[in-house]
Design a protein around this motif. Structure first.
Motif, PDB file in Angstrom:
ATOM      1  N   THR A 172       0.835  -1.196   0.000  1.00 15.81           N
ATOM      2  CA  THR A 172       0.000   0.000   0.000  1.00 15.81           C
ATOM      3  C   THR A 172       0.873   1.250   0.000  1.00 15.81           C
ATOM      4  O   THR A 172       1.961   1.279   0.575  1.00 15.81           O
ATOM      5  CB  THR A 172      -0.926   0.050   1.224  1.00 15.81           C
ATOM      6  N   SER A 173       0.366   2.264  -0.675  1.00 18.11           N
ATOM      7  CA  SER A 173       1.024   3.571  -0.669  1.00 18.11           C
ATOM      8  C   SER A 173       0.045   4.577  -1.271  1.00 18.11           C
ATOM      9  O   SER A 173      -1.024   4.213  -1.746  1.00 18.11           O
ATOM     10  CB  SER A 173       2.321   3.547  -1.486  1.00 18.11           C
ATOM     11  N   SER A 174       0.429   5.834  -1.276  1.00 30.10           N
ATOM     12  CA  SER A 174      -0.332   6.827  -2.026  1.00 30.10           C
ATOM     13  C   SER A 174      -0.043   6.614  -3.511  1.00 30.10           C
ATOM     14  O   SER A 174       1.009   6.078  -3.893  1.00 30.10           O
ATOM     15  CB  SER A 174       0.073   8.239  -1.617  1.00 30.10           C
ATOM     16  N   GLU A 175      -0.957   7.022  -4.349  1.00 30.73           N
ATOM     17  CA  GLU A 175      -0.746   6.862  -5.798  1.00 30.73           C
ATOM     18  C   GLU A 175       0.495   7.618  -6.252  1.00 30.73           C
ATOM     19  O   GLU A 175       1.176   7.196  -7.197  1.00 30.73           O
ATOM     20  CB  GLU A 175      -1.984   7.323  -6.561  1.00 30.73           C
ATOM     21  N   ARG A 176       0.799   8.713  -5.589  1.00 26.57           N
ATOM     22  CA  ARG A 176       1.988   9.497  -5.941  1.00 26.57           C
ATOM     23  C   ARG A 176       3.261   8.675  -5.833  1.00 26.57           C
ATOM     24  O   ARG A 176       4.253   8.952  -6.520  1.00 26.57           O
ATOM     25  CB  ARG A 176       2.052  10.714  -5.004  1.00 26.57           C
ATOM     26  N   ARG A 177       3.254   7.622  -5.006  1.00 30.63           N
ATOM     27  CA  ARG A 177       4.450   6.829  -4.753  1.00 30.63           C
ATOM     28  C   ARG A 177       4.415   5.473  -5.462  1.00 30.63           C
ATOM     29  O   ARG A 177       5.290   4.626  -5.229  1.00 30.63           O
ATOM     30  CB  ARG A 177       4.607   6.624  -3.245  1.00 30.63           C
ATOM     31  N   PHE A 178       3.431   5.268  -6.318  1.00 33.66           N
ATOM     32  CA  PHE A 178       3.317   3.980  -7.002  1.00 33.66           C
ATOM     33  C   PHE A 178       4.564   3.628  -7.801  1.00 33.66           C
ATOM     34  O   PHE A 178       4.968   2.452  -7.855  1.00 33.66           O
ATOM     35  CB  PHE A 178       2.097   3.977  -7.934  1.00 33.66           C
ATOM     36  N   ASP A 179       5.172   4.597  -8.462  1.00 29.55           N
ATOM     37  CA  ASP A 179       6.338   4.296  -9.309  1.00 29.55           C
ATOM     38  C   ASP A 179       7.475   3.694  -8.486  1.00 29.55           C
ATOM     39  O   ASP A 179       8.127   2.734  -8.924  1.00 29.55           O
ATOM     40  CB  ASP A 179       6.823   5.556 -10.031  1.00 29.55           C
ATOM     41  N   ARG A 180       7.706   4.246  -7.313  1.00 34.22           N
ATOM     42  CA  ARG A 180       8.791   3.728  -6.475  1.00 34.22           C
ATOM     43  C   ARG A 180       8.481   2.320  -6.006  1.00 34.22           C
ATOM     44  O   ARG A 180       9.331   1.422  -6.054  1.00 34.22           O
ATOM     45  CB  ARG A 180       9.013   4.645  -5.263  1.00 34.22           C
ATOM     46  N   VAL A 181       7.254   2.086  -5.545  1.00 41.76           N
ATOM     47  CA  VAL A 181       6.857   0.763  -5.074  1.00 41.76           C
ATOM     48  C   VAL A 181       6.956  -0.265  -6.201  1.00 41.76           C
ATOM     49  O   VAL A 181       7.462  -1.383  -6.006  1.00 41.76           O
ATOM     50  CB  VAL A 181       5.427   0.815  -4.492  1.00 41.76           C
ATOM     51  N   SER A 182       6.511   0.100  -7.387  1.00 44.18           N
ATOM     52  CA  SER A 182       6.586  -0.807  -8.536  1.00 44.18           C
ATOM     53  C   SER A 182       8.021  -1.107  -8.923  1.00 44.18           C
ATOM     54  O   SER A 182       8.369  -2.247  -9.253  1.00 44.18           O
ATOM     55  CB  SER A 182       5.856  -0.201  -9.739  1.00 44.18           C
ATOM     56  N   ALA A 183       8.874  -0.082  -8.863  1.00 48.62           N
ATOM     57  CA  ALA A 183      10.274  -0.267  -9.250  1.00 48.62           C
ATOM     58  C   ALA A 183      10.977  -1.276  -8.351  1.00 48.62           C
ATOM     59  O   ALA A 183      11.924  -1.949  -8.781  1.00 48.62           O
ATOM     60  CB  ALA A 183      11.011   1.073  -9.207  1.00 48.62           C
ATOM     61  N   LEU A 184      10.512  -1.408  -7.118  1.00 54.25           N
ATOM     62  CA  LEU A 184      11.120  -2.360  -6.181  1.00 54.25           C
ATOM     63  C   LEU A 184      10.577  -3.774  -6.347  1.00 54.25           C
ATOM     64  O   LEU A 184      11.072  -4.703  -5.715  1.00 54.25           O
ATOM     65  CB  LEU A 184      10.889  -1.892  -4.737  1.00 54.25           C
ATOM     66  N   GLY A 185       9.560  -3.933  -7.186  1.00 54.79           N
ATOM     67  CA  GLY A 185       9.052  -5.274  -7.480  1.00 54.79           C
ATOM     68  C   GLY A 185       7.719  -5.614  -6.862  1.00 54.79           C
ATOM     69  O   GLY A 185       7.267  -6.768  -6.956  1.00 54.79           O
ATOM     70  N   ALA A 186       7.051  -4.636  -6.229  1.00 53.00           N
ATOM     71  CA  ALA A 186       5.756  -4.901  -5.600  1.00 53.00           C
ATOM     72  C   ALA A 186       4.612  -4.437  -6.492  1.00 53.00           C
ATOM     73  O   ALA A 186       4.796  -3.611  -7.390  1.00 53.00           O
ATOM     74  CB  ALA A 186       5.665  -4.202  -4.247  1.00 53.00           C
ATOM     75  N   ILE A 187       3.436  -4.957  -6.205  1.00 48.39           N
ATOM     76  CA  ILE A 187       2.204  -4.498  -6.838  1.00 48.39           C
ATOM     77  C   ILE A 187       1.623  -3.408  -5.946  1.00 48.39           C
ATOM     78  O   ILE A 187       1.242  -3.683  -4.803  1.00 48.39           O
ATOM     79  CB  ILE A 187       1.189  -5.639  -6.982  1.00 48.39           C
ATOM     80  N   PRO A 188       1.548  -2.158  -6.418  1.00 41.69           N
ATOM     81  CA  PRO A 188       1.054  -1.100  -5.540  1.00 41.69           C
ATOM     82  C   PRO A 188      -0.469  -1.053  -5.514  1.00 41.69           C
ATOM     83  O   PRO A 188      -1.132  -1.268  -6.538  1.00 41.69           O
ATOM     84  CB  PRO A 188       1.623   0.169  -6.185  1.00 41.69           C
ATOM     85  N   VAL A 189      -1.015  -0.789  -4.343  1.00 40.18           N
ATOM     86  CA  VAL A 189      -2.446  -0.528  -4.194  1.00 40.18           C
ATOM     87  C   VAL A 189      -2.587   0.695  -3.296  1.00 40.18           C
ATOM     88  O   VAL A 189      -1.806   0.881  -2.362  1.00 40.18           O
ATOM     89  CB  VAL A 189      -3.223  -1.729  -3.603  1.00 40.18           C
ATOM     90  N   SER A 190      -3.564   1.536  -3.579  1.00 40.21           N
ATOM     91  CA  SER A 190      -3.756   2.738  -2.774  1.00 40.21           C
ATOM     92  C   SER A 190      -4.518   2.410  -1.505  1.00 40.21           C
ATOM     93  O   SER A 190      -5.428   1.576  -1.506  1.00 40.21           O
ATOM     94  CB  SER A 190      -4.502   3.808  -3.574  1.00 40.21           C
ATOM     95  N   TYR A 191      -4.109   3.026  -0.407  1.00 39.67           N
ATOM     96  CA  TYR A 191      -4.843   2.840   0.827  1.00 39.67           C
ATOM     97  C   TYR A 191      -6.134   3.652   0.773  1.00 39.67           C
ATOM     98  O   TYR A 191      -6.352   4.434  -0.140  1.00 39.67           O
ATOM     99  CB  TYR A 191      -3.986   3.221   2.044  1.00 39.67           C
ATOM    100  N   GLY A 192      -6.996   3.473   1.757  1.00 43.61           N
ATOM    101  CA  GLY A 192      -8.278   4.179   1.772  1.00 43.61           C
ATOM    102  C   GLY A 192      -9.434   3.219   1.624  1.00 43.61           C
ATOM    103  O   GLY A 192      -9.259   1.994   1.536  1.00 43.61           O
ATOM    104  N   ASP A 193     -10.638   3.750   1.616  1.00 43.54           N
ATOM    105  CA  ASP A 193     -11.853   2.942   1.544  1.00 43.54           C
ATOM    106  C   ASP A 193     -11.780   1.923   0.407  1.00 43.54           C
ATOM    107  O   ASP A 193     -11.373   2.256  -0.713  1.00 43.54           O
ATOM    108  CB  ASP A 193     -13.073   3.832   1.331  1.00 43.54           C
ATOM    109  N   GLY A 194     -12.174   0.691   0.720  1.00 40.66           N
ATOM    110  CA  GLY A 194     -12.173  -0.363  -0.290  1.00 40.66           C
ATOM    111  C   GLY A 194     -10.849  -1.067  -0.465  1.00 40.66           C
ATOM    112  O   GLY A 194     -10.665  -1.819  -1.425  1.00 40.66           O
ATOM    113  N   LEU A 195      -9.900  -0.862   0.482  1.00 37.88           N
ATOM    114  CA  LEU A 195      -8.573  -1.459   0.339  1.00 37.88           C
ATOM    115  C   LEU A 195      -8.644  -2.977   0.205  1.00 37.88           C
ATOM    116  O   LEU A 195      -7.982  -3.560  -0.660  1.00 37.88           O
ATOM    117  CB  LEU A 195      -7.692  -1.071   1.539  1.00 37.88           C
ATOM    118  N   ALA A 196      -9.415  -3.634   1.057  1.00 43.77           N
ATOM    119  CA  ALA A 196      -9.472  -5.101   1.019  1.00 43.77           C
ATOM    120  C   ALA A 196      -9.913  -5.601  -0.347  1.00 43.77           C
ATOM    121  O   ALA A 196      -9.365  -6.579  -0.874  1.00 43.77           O
ATOM    122  CB  ALA A 196     -10.409  -5.620   2.110  1.00 43.77           C
ATOM    123  N   ASP A 197     -10.884  -4.939  -0.944  1.00 43.58           N
ATOM    124  CA  ASP A 197     -11.359  -5.357  -2.261  1.00 43.58           C
ATOM    125  C   ASP A 197     -10.288  -5.145  -3.322  1.00 43.58           C
ATOM    126  O   ASP A 197     -10.123  -5.984  -4.235  1.00 43.58           O
ATOM    127  CB  ASP A 197     -12.634  -4.590  -2.641  1.00 43.58           C
TER     128      ASP A 197
END
Length: 313
Positions: free
Chosen positions: A171-196
């Motif tokens: 999980t991260s903010s969408e602004r940080r998705f590029d960094r999370v993806s570059a490290l090899g993870a699948i990014p998802v934004s936190y907030g309502d509906g996270l589990a889904d």
């Protein structure tokens, strides 16, 4: 003159001040180091403010545990180091300083591919991440959910877990998705509906979760998605772990580490250094401050910044 940053009362960043400290030769099993960069960690600010209990202050209390520098001298019964060697250290007492004396088993060679700032950024984040993953036995076949994936601990969690064969969702903010993806993870934004959103990217389920964010959402989502609560860890909300039936790691009271867990935290630093030298691990560096501006560094870490903050004596 040797100087260090210390405080004599709990409070805001303004209680930090520079003090002169006497030079001390290393004793048996110790290494004296000229500090070229010190890592600034959230725990430093929590201890300074009193948010993390640490006992009554009876003398100026120095700050910081992680850093990098150059060996000045070595004590008796120390092998493998000599004056002039570039090193990384972790678990020191008072790393915010121009010089520090550290137990030799907390000092590690720093290869030229690893800068002083990168080395100083390792200690607590990589130690915490490595120990949590080892304690959970994360590896091939696991799908790991990391809450707070763009922070220093989160980034280390992602990289170790990916290297060990796990699928990582972070999980991260969408602004940080590029960094999370570059490290090899699948990014998802936190907030309502996270589990889904996690279910969408992990249709076969999540086998382990590590909370480095400390939010109610992180704990609730982990409990909802991970069948085995003993494979859920919080690194932030230890007081709530028992009620949820999950695990918590802190390293300080009231959650001390076992001898094995502490050994893993120490082992993490040379492992990360070797991986960095091989181009297989990275740290994101943030702002750097002069040692005398340690109060500003603490203001920055409390406000939140991208990347690891360091101090330069």
């Amino acid at each position: 003159m040797t100087t260090a940053i210390a405080y004599t009362e709990f409070g805001g960043p303004e209680v930090l001040h520079e003090i002169p400290v006497p030079e001390r030769a290393p004793r048996t099993g110790e290494v004296a180091i000229r500090v070229t960069a010190a890592g600034v960690n959230p725990i430093d600010a929590k201890l300074r403010s009193g948010a993390r209990p640490s006992g009554e202050i009876t003398e100026p209390r120095r700050v910081g545990g992680d850093g990098a520098g150059v060996v000045i001298a070595v004590g008796d019964e120390v092998d493998g180091f000599r004056a002039g060697d570039p090193v990384v250290f972790a678990g020191a007492s008072g790393a915010y300083a121009t010089e520090v004396v550290v137990a030799a088993d907390r000092v590690f060679a720093r290869p030229p591919q690893v800068s002083a700032a990168e080395g100083a950024a390792l200690g607590i984040p990589v130690g915490t991440a490595y120990q949590a993953l080892r304690s959970l036995g994360v590896g091939s076949g696991d799908t790991l959910l990391v809450h707070g994936g763009s922070g220093a601990v989160g980034q280390a969690l992602i990289q170790f877990a990916v290297l060990w064969g796990a699928t990582v969702i972070a999980t991260s903010s969408e602004r940080r998705f590029d960094r999370v993806s570059a490290l090899g993870a699948i990014p998802v934004s936190y907030g309502d509906g996270l589990a889904d959103r996690v279910r969408e990217v992990a249709p076969h389920g999540v086998t382990a979760a590590i909370d480095a964010a400390g939010t109610d959402e992180a704990l609730q989502t982990s409990v909802e998605l991970v069948p085995d609560r003993q494979r859920i860890v919080t690194l932030v909300r230890g007081r709530d772990a028992g009620g949820l039936g999950i695990r918590a790691f802190s390293g300080g009271p009231p959650l001390p580490l076992t001898a094995q867990q502490q050994a893993w935290r120490t082992e993490a630093v040379p492992v990360a250094v070797a991986l960095m030298a091989a181009g297989r691990f990275s740290v994101e560096l943030g702002p750097s401050f002069a040692l005398v501006d340690a109060a500003d560094a603490h203001r920055a870490i409390e406000a939140g910044v991208d990347g690891k903050i360091t101090l330069v004596p």
